[in-house]
Write an enzyme that holds these catalytic residues in place. Structure first.
Site: not given
Ligand code: AHR
Length: 519
Positions: A50, A197-198, A265, A322, A371
């Site tokens: 990103e 995205n999101e 995450y 992600e 990432q």
């Molecule tokens: O990976 C960091 C961020 O986490 C990304 O930009 C977003 O899609 C997510 O909230």
């Protein structure tokens, strides 16, 4: 010596798990059937880049003046490292950045490209020197598939539609003429296409119902051109938001999307406000981190069950685009840049998560660790002209043998690793058979103190040889630093042997072992 045959598929494995402390012994049966196994899509081993912090700028894309091997401004040391792990795809330009990115700002002569403010990630000025052509050149150097996320949040249907035409149309059109003027005659034939995205958050704060309608509108005009069919991926749920998946599957359905994403995450403390340090944690925090990491399995099971209701043929891929550990940033670094170090704990997270993905690869067809360089759970860290490979990098190196191999389902009961009143499975495993007939088994022991002895009987197959590699370290907090780059690196594994027709493995505490079994 009899070859591993596809039809003689029942491999019965008996695990005798003995804690090295010598106190307890468990005998578990594992059956592995090759006939039932699907292919583990190589795209599960994908990555994410990103416009965030030092991932693109100062990561992949170096200053002209930086004295490192480069093609244009693409760092070739980074490219070479990623090629070694067979990176299958790279997601770009975000993330949250994708929904404020306007692709036309990133084409044409660099000196004439307009600048923009990256409002998501620190309000820094983006000079757009890394745009469409540069990203696709990077993918070509990496020999991987590009996965582009289009802008739904602040872009228009026309803008997205034009981007796809610019990328994939082979005929004469105003847009393809601009592409040619910019130095690219042939279309790139980009396949993987994210529609936002999101969209429940930074991508527009939409409801699932509203986004489902938006998805259909945007997806209608992102065209399939001759020999360039898109695999459209809808913006999916945040962690346990099952309503989102339900609505997307019901209102959009398998005919209109190739994939539906999921973001999850691992936060060590479970608290987004104070996530926990990447390098300073005790065993309790390690336990909590691994407990949070294992939630991925529950999420995949529950989202998949919803998807099965609407798509029993499993046409729609679950795309975990992600994932990874998200800690507090390294002290002294810009909090918006999400720069974190990477420890042996991160390696265990990566190995465990990849085992989960492998074992669910009937539905999970693609995933992207967040990432690749200098951001969150990175594979590579750079510092000026220097770079290092993190413990997580080495997991992808060890596990690359699973890419496009046939899944061998494993069934076993793990001993527990406990902390206070809580317990989690100490062991996780996945196995596959590659096109040459070799079997690979990846085993993870999350218990930081106890080795585990695994006695495996493989029935119906005769085999001669087992070799392996191991990734472990003295402390869970061990990292590769610029002062000591090789603290956590894989070594030859000597803890597996053949006893009769049994495979006996001593799986070290806090380790990742990948075995190769062949005749
Ligand atoms: O990976 C960091 C961020 O986490 C990304 O930009 C977003 O899609 C997510 O909230």
């Amino acid at each position: 010596m009899q070859k591993f045959s596809q039809n003689k598929l029942l491999i019965l494995v008996i695990f005798f798990l003995v804690q090295k402390m010598g106190m307890s012994q468990q005998i578990l049966e594992l059956s592995v059937g090759t006939a039932a196994g699907n292919i583990i899509d190589r795209n599960i081993y994908g990555h994410f880049s990103e416009h965030l912090g030092r991932c693109i700028y100062d990561g992949f894309w170096a200053a002209d003046s930086l004295n490192v091997p480069k093609k244009d401004r693409i760092r070739l040391d980074v490219v070479e490292a990623l090629k070694k792990i067979n990176i299958p795809n790279l997601r770009w330009p975000g993330g949250c950045f994708a929904d404020e990115y306007h692709w036309r700002d990133g084409i044409g002569p660099r000196t004439q490209r307009p600048k923009m403010v990256n409002t998501n990630w620190g309000g820094i000025t983006e000079d757009n020197s890394f745009g469409t052509h540069e990203f696709l050149e990077l993918c070509s150097l990496l020999n991987c598939e590009p996965y582009i996320a289009g802008n739904v949040g602040s872009g228009t249907v026309e803008e997205m539609s034009h981007w796809v035409e610019y990328l994939n149309f082979d005929g004469e059109s105003p847009l393809t003429n601009i592409r040619k003027q910019n130095g690219r005659a042939e279309p790139w034939r980009v396949k993987y296409w994210g529609v936002g995205n999101e969209s429940w958050g930074c991508g527009g704060n939409m409801t699932a119902e509203f986004y489902a309608d938006e998805y259909k509108r945007y997806a209608t005009y992102t065209r399939n051109y001759p020999a360039s069919s898109l695999r459209k991926i809808a913006s999916g749920a945040n962690a346990a938001d099952y309503h989102w998946t339900e609505v997307l599957m019901k209102n959009v359905g398998p005919r209109r999307m190739w994939g539906l994403s999921l973001h999850y995450y691992t936060i060590p403390s479970g608290n987004w406000g104070k996530k926990g340090s990447a390098t300073k944690f005790d065993e309790k925090e390690y336990f909590n981190t691994m407990k949070n990491c294992l939630v991925m399995e529950e999420l995949i099971n529950k989202h998949s069950a919803i998807m099965d209701k609407y798509d029993s043929a499993k046409r729609v891929a679950l795309v975990v685009d992600e994932w990874g550990i998200w800690t507090d940033v390294e002290p002294g670094t810009n909090p918006s840049f999400l720069y974190q170090q990477n420890s042996m704990r991160d390696a265990l997270i990566a190995a465990t998560t990849l085992n989960i993905f492998n074992n669910h690869s009937d539905r999970v067809k693609m995933a992207n660790l967040a990432q690749t360089v200098n951001v969150l759970q990175s594979l590579i860290l750079t510092k000026g002209t220097d770079m290092l490979l993190t413990p997580t990098y080495y997991v992808f190196d060890l596990y690359k043998i699973h890419q496009d191999a046939k899944l061998l389902p494993v069934h076993f009961e793990s001993p527990s690793y406990s902390s206070g009143n809580e317990e989690i499975p100490a062991v996780n495993i996945s196995a596959s058979k590659d096109s040459t007939g070799k079997i690979h088994i990846s085993l993870v022991n999350l218990d930081p103190l106890n080795n585990i002895i695994i006695k495996t009987r493989i029935e119906g197959e005769s085999w001669k040889k087992v070799t392996g590699r191991v990734l472990t370290s003295t402390n869970l907090t061990d990292i590769n630093s610029f002062e000591n780059k090789n603290r956590v690196v894989p070594g030859v594994f000597t803890g597996a042997k053949k006893e009769g027709n049994d495979l006996v493995v001593t799986l070290p505490a806090k380790s990742i072992v990948v075995l190769e079994i062949n005749d």
